[in-house]
Design a protein around this motif. Structure first.
Motif, PDB file in Angstrom:
ATOM      1  N   ALA A 157     -12.189  -0.084   4.957  1.00  0.00           N
ATOM      2  CA  ALA A 157     -12.630  -0.860   3.799  1.00  0.00           C
ATOM      3  C   ALA A 157     -11.926  -2.220   3.750  1.00  0.00           C
ATOM      4  CB  ALA A 157     -12.369  -0.080   2.512  1.00  0.00           C
ATOM      5  N   TRP A 158     -10.617  -2.229   4.020  1.00  0.00           N
ATOM      6  CA  TRP A 158      -9.880  -3.510   4.022  1.00  0.00           C
ATOM      7  C   TRP A 158     -10.419  -4.452   5.093  1.00  0.00           C
ATOM      8  CZ3 TRP A 158      -4.470  -0.797   3.783  1.00  0.00           C
ATOM      9  CH2 TRP A 158      -4.164  -0.500   2.441  1.00  0.00           C
ATOM     10  N   ILE A 159     -10.664  -3.924   6.282  1.00  0.00           N
ATOM     11  CA  ILE A 159     -11.168  -4.763   7.376  1.00  0.00           C
ATOM     12  C   ILE A 159     -12.517  -5.366   7.002  1.00  0.00           C
ATOM     13  CG2 ILE A 159     -12.030  -4.698   9.756  1.00  0.00           C
ATOM     14  CD1 ILE A 159      -9.839  -2.492  10.232  1.00  0.00           C
ATOM     15  N   VAL A 200      -3.470  -7.857   5.099  1.00  0.00           N
ATOM     16  CA  VAL A 200      -4.055  -7.210   3.918  1.00  0.00           C
ATOM     17  C   VAL A 200      -3.425  -7.757   2.642  1.00  0.00           C
ATOM     18  CG1 VAL A 200      -4.256  -5.013   2.685  1.00  0.00           C
ATOM     19  CG2 VAL A 200      -4.698  -5.105   5.142  1.00  0.00           C
ATOM     20  N   ASP A 201      -2.092  -7.890   2.658  1.00  0.00           N
ATOM     21  CA  ASP A 201      -1.383  -8.388   1.475  1.00  0.00           C
ATOM     22  C   ASP A 201      -1.718  -9.850   1.207  1.00  0.00           C
ATOM     23  OD1 ASP A 201      -0.227  -5.940   1.052  1.00  0.00           O
ATOM     24  OD2 ASP A 201       1.617  -6.413   2.143  1.00  0.00           O
ATOM     25  N   GLU A 202      -1.821 -10.652   2.268  1.00  0.00           N
ATOM     26  CA  GLU A 202      -2.177 -12.061   2.088  1.00  0.00           C
ATOM     27  C   GLU A 202      -3.566 -12.207   1.481  1.00  0.00           C
ATOM     28  OE1 GLU A 202      -1.797 -13.759   5.933  1.00  0.00           O
ATOM     29  OE2 GLU A 202       0.398 -13.551   6.003  1.00  0.00           O
ATOM     30  N   ALA A 249       1.751  -5.901  11.104  1.00  0.00           N
ATOM     31  CA  ALA A 249       0.975  -7.143  11.181  1.00  0.00           C
ATOM     32  C   ALA A 249      -0.323  -7.022  10.392  1.00  0.00           C
ATOM     33  CB  ALA A 249       0.696  -7.488  12.644  1.00  0.00           C
ATOM     34  N   PHE A 250      -0.967  -5.879  10.525  1.00  0.00           N
ATOM     35  CA  PHE A 250      -2.205  -5.641   9.780  1.00  0.00           C
ATOM     36  C   PHE A 250      -1.956  -5.678   8.275  1.00  0.00           C
ATOM     37  CE2 PHE A 250      -5.092  -2.173   8.062  1.00  0.00           C
ATOM     38  CZ  PHE A 250      -6.194  -3.004   7.925  1.00  0.00           C
ATOM     39  N   GLY A 280      -1.573   2.218  15.353  1.00  0.00           N
ATOM     40  CA  GLY A 280      -0.609   2.929  14.531  1.00  0.00           C
ATOM     41  C   GLY A 280       0.246   3.854  15.382  1.00  0.00           C
ATOM     42  N   ASP A 281       0.930   4.781  14.728  1.00  0.00           N
ATOM     43  CA  ASP A 281       1.754   5.746  15.458  1.00  0.00           C
ATOM     44  C   ASP A 281       0.880   6.630  16.346  1.00  0.00           C
ATOM     45  OD1 ASP A 281       3.889   4.742  14.099  1.00  0.00           O
ATOM     46  OD2 ASP A 281       3.985   6.359  12.615  1.00  0.00           O
ATOM     47  N   LYS A 282       1.434   7.063  17.466  1.00  0.00           N
ATOM     48  CA  LYS A 282       0.785   7.980  18.396  1.00  0.00           C
ATOM     49  C   LYS A 282      -0.526   7.421  18.955  1.00  0.00           C
ATOM     50  CE  LYS A 282       2.746  12.016  16.033  1.00  0.00           C
ATOM     51  NZ  LYS A 282       2.476  13.270  15.319  1.00  0.00           N
TER      52      LYS A 282
END
Length: 684
Positions: free
Chosen positions: A621-623, A678-680, A673-674, A644-646
């Motif tokens: 949804a964010w993307i 999102v925060d910006e 980084a992602f 992400g992890d793994k």
């Protein structure tokens, strides 16, 4: 495989090639999810693939193919089921209820064909027997057993089942038999929904599966998430198989959902041991089972043994005894659900059933309680319906030592004291007071839930606290909460208060379908909410629509249309909608997010690994809100891989692309980084 963009201008041959790739991707991921229990992509990624294919077929109608995964749903309602003659009869199985029955059957088999016999054991799935016929690798027929000689053509409904391939991996012609089933979780979801709507409940998953596949509207079957497990290849010898187990291996290689819970046994003693080993373990499976089918493995020996008029002599179904227990009924509690239905619940001394301890069971409605003559203080017999849901089978009135009063539903709501009503044609009693605390509490929990307004952190516990403290009395009050209101609550610090208020504010930006689903309009589920939002676009247009206008919308029938009209004709509802509007809640269908100037505008993004701050649905949804498009696999067209992890094969492929093509546009981001982006963008 690569993800393609269905929106670009293509020649017909290019479009055909892209459609082929998309179909292969979708069927590949269907197999990973439904056959191997090993999904490689999220539901959102799968949906994106399907949307691309739907768009491609819309722009190029000549590409539409009956074997396309887009054709699983949306078929017109049937006027009736045509009859199907089974070329090889679909016989039923003889039953064994004890070890002695199995030993007797084994003795008869060995007397007929000798002692060199191997058996195959398969857990008996509790569902509906179906036949699937493929011609040149394509599904052409799905049929019920019927009377064994003649069944019903349910092809349109079978096509909606996701784990049934519409096309096999090889262009072969064959027929298989199997069991169509409803997963336990879906059975519970469906019955909970029917109980909320005051509709009769399905007795067990078998009845639910049968009822779903015998719906004349394929959309109903599609909505119920059925599955099929294949247990027989008809005329397997013609396909080079010598044993039943070889035949199941063969159909599995073709992409069919062959029975996995099976085992080849050297003798009847091994069979009995295998049956005993699964007696308790079977309850852990995602589908209901009621026994173990034992078959002679050799197809040649099966042919020698033959069949009676009703059953093959080479197979038998061992039935596990239903687990029942006697206990004492201590109380009948009344619970008020989100739609106002008042449900009686039996509270009894704890007993062990199907591997768990149970002490409560729904009694569903007053008519059932009175029909079974269930009274507080009775000794009752309980079991789990389909080994899933606790139920009271009967009372034992002969065990009463004194007269016990009959159960009667109260005239007033146990929560608010308002008079209960019983609508025409329903067995349920309802509270229709919109100010009833139980309706408000359940309604608010639903409103905040993940699939509705998705207000993270505002669950059952905090909703209860807010109601008890008088801070919330309507849905609109959620948007009036202030930090000063929250920090006075126990275990509510500054940080948590800020996060909840942020999430509440974020929910204002949801598309209309989430609000419609969250309002809890009777008969309007998630799918109907999306359909209505897409059609009317604004809530004002929906609120002014007549019943005739509503029934003109696909999949909206008279019952749903009447419910919507009654809901929006209620003055208190109109007042609530206006308050939500004034508080800034979005009332418009946003559709797929198309952000032309976002930081990811025009970029193709792939997610891999486990993100700590969000699940795949939220990250997607964010993307999309930042203008990006989420793809399922890494290719030369990928702009960003978020690892992400793994992270596994997708990350390795991205690194390989960068090694071999240093000038590639591909970037690899970690979660930090992602999240900075999102925060910006102010999305979190």
């Amino acid at each position: 495989m690569r993800v393609v963009d269905a929106k670009s201008a293509l020649s017909l041959e290019e479009a055909r090639a892209r459609a082929k790739v998309l179909r292969e991707q979708i069927e590949y991921h269907n197999r990973k999810y439904y056959l191997e229990d090993n999904p490689e992509i999220s539901d959102a990624e799968w949906d994106a693939l399907m949307r691309d294919l739907i768009e491609l077929e819309r722009k190029y109608p000549e590409l539409v193919d009956p074997a396309s995964p887009t054709q699983r749903v949306g078929a017109p309602a049937l006027e009736g089921f045509a009859k199907v003659v089974h070329e090889v009869p679909m016989l039923s199985l003889a039953n064994a209820y004890s070890t002695e029955d199995l030993l007797d059957w084994d003795r008869r088999v060995r007397q007929a064909v000798g002692d060199d016999v191997r058996y195959v054991c398969e857990l008996k799935v509790d569902g509906l027997a179906v036949a699937l016929r493929y011609q040149d690798g394509r599904l052409v027929l799905g049929a019920t057993r019927g009377d064994g000689s003649v069944g019903e053509d349910i092809t349109a409904n079978i096509r909606t089942i996701r784990n049934v391939p519409l096309e096999l991996s090889e262009p072969v012609s064959l027929e298989v038999r199997g069991e169509a089933y409803m997963p336990k979780r879906e059975f519970m979801r469906l019955n909970e929904l029917r109980e909320q709507q005051g509709e009769p409940l399905f007795a067990n998953p078998r009845n639910a599966a049968a009822g779903s596949l015998r719906q004349l509207d394929p959309a109903v079957a599609a909505s119920r998430r059925l599955g099929v497990i294949v247990y027989q290849l008809v005329r397997a010898e013609a396909h080079g198989c010598e044993t039943h187990s070889q035949a199941l291996d063969y159909v599995a290689r073709l992409g069919l959902p062959a029975h996995r819970e099976r085992h080849v046994c050297a003798n009847i003693e091994d069979v009995i041991a295998y049956i005993e080993a699964w007696a308790d373990k079977r309850h852990e499976l995602p589908y209901a089972t009621d026994g173990m089918v034992v078959k002679v493995d050799s197809l040649a020996l099966q042919a020698r043994l033959g069949a009676t008029a009703k059953s093959p002599r080479w197979a038998i179904a061992y039935k596990y005894a239903a687990e029942q227990a006697e206990t004492t009924l201590r109380a009948i509690e009344l619970n008020v659900g989100r739609t106002g239905v008042v449900t009686p619940t039996a509270v009894f001394d704890p007993v062990q059933l199907a591997g768990t301890t149970v002490s409560r069971a729904s009694l569903h409605n007053e008519d059932l309680v009175r029909e079974k003559d269930i009274r507080v203080g009775d000794v009752i017999v309980v079991q789990k319906a389909g080994d899933i849901i606790p139920e009271v089978i009967r009372s034992l009135p002969e065990r009463r030592t004194e007269p016990l009063p009959e159960f009667r539903m109260p005239e007033t709501c146990p929560q608010c004291g308002s008079r209960l009503v019983r609508l025409d044609g329903e067995v349920a009693w309802r509270c229709i007071n919109p100010d009833c605390p139980a309706l408000l509490r359940e309604g608010l929990i639903h409103f905040c839930s993940r699939d509705a307004m998705n207000i993270e952190g505002l669950g059952e516990q905090w909703i209860t606290v807010l109601l008890d403290r008088g801070l919330v009395r309507t849905h609109a009050d959620l948007y009036r909460l202030r930090k000063a209101d929250l920090v006075q609550l126990d275990r509510m610090g500054d940080k948590l208060a800020d996060k909840l208020l942020h999430n509440i504010q974020e929910s204002k930006r949801n598309s209309l379908e989430r609000l419609l689903f969250g309002l809890g309009i009777r008969h309007v589920g998630e799918k109907a909410a999306k359909t209505l939002a897409e059609h009317f676009v604004t809530i004002d247009a929906l609120m002014s629509a007549s019943e005739e206008d509503l029934m003109a919308v696909p999949d909206i029938g008279p019952k749903v249309a009447q419910s919507i009209r009654q809901y929006f004709d209620t003055p208190r509802v109109r007042q609530l909608i206006q308050e939500l509007k004034d508080l800034g809640v979005n009332m418009t269908y946003l559709g797929p997010q198309k952000v032309s100037d976002g930081p990811l505008a025009g970029k193709t993004v792939v997610l891999t690994g486990v993100l700590q701050a969000a699940d795949r649905k939220q990250a997607t949804a964010w993307i999309e809100q930042m203008g990006g498009k989420v793809a399922s696999s890494v290719s030369a067209k990928t702009d960003v891989l978020i690892a992400g992890d793994k992270a596994g094969s997708k990350l390795a492929k991205a690194q390989e692309i960068l090694r071999n093509h240093p000038d590639a546009k591909l970037e690899i981001w970690d979660e930090a980084a992602f999240l900075r982006l999102v925060d910006e963008a102010g999305l979190r």
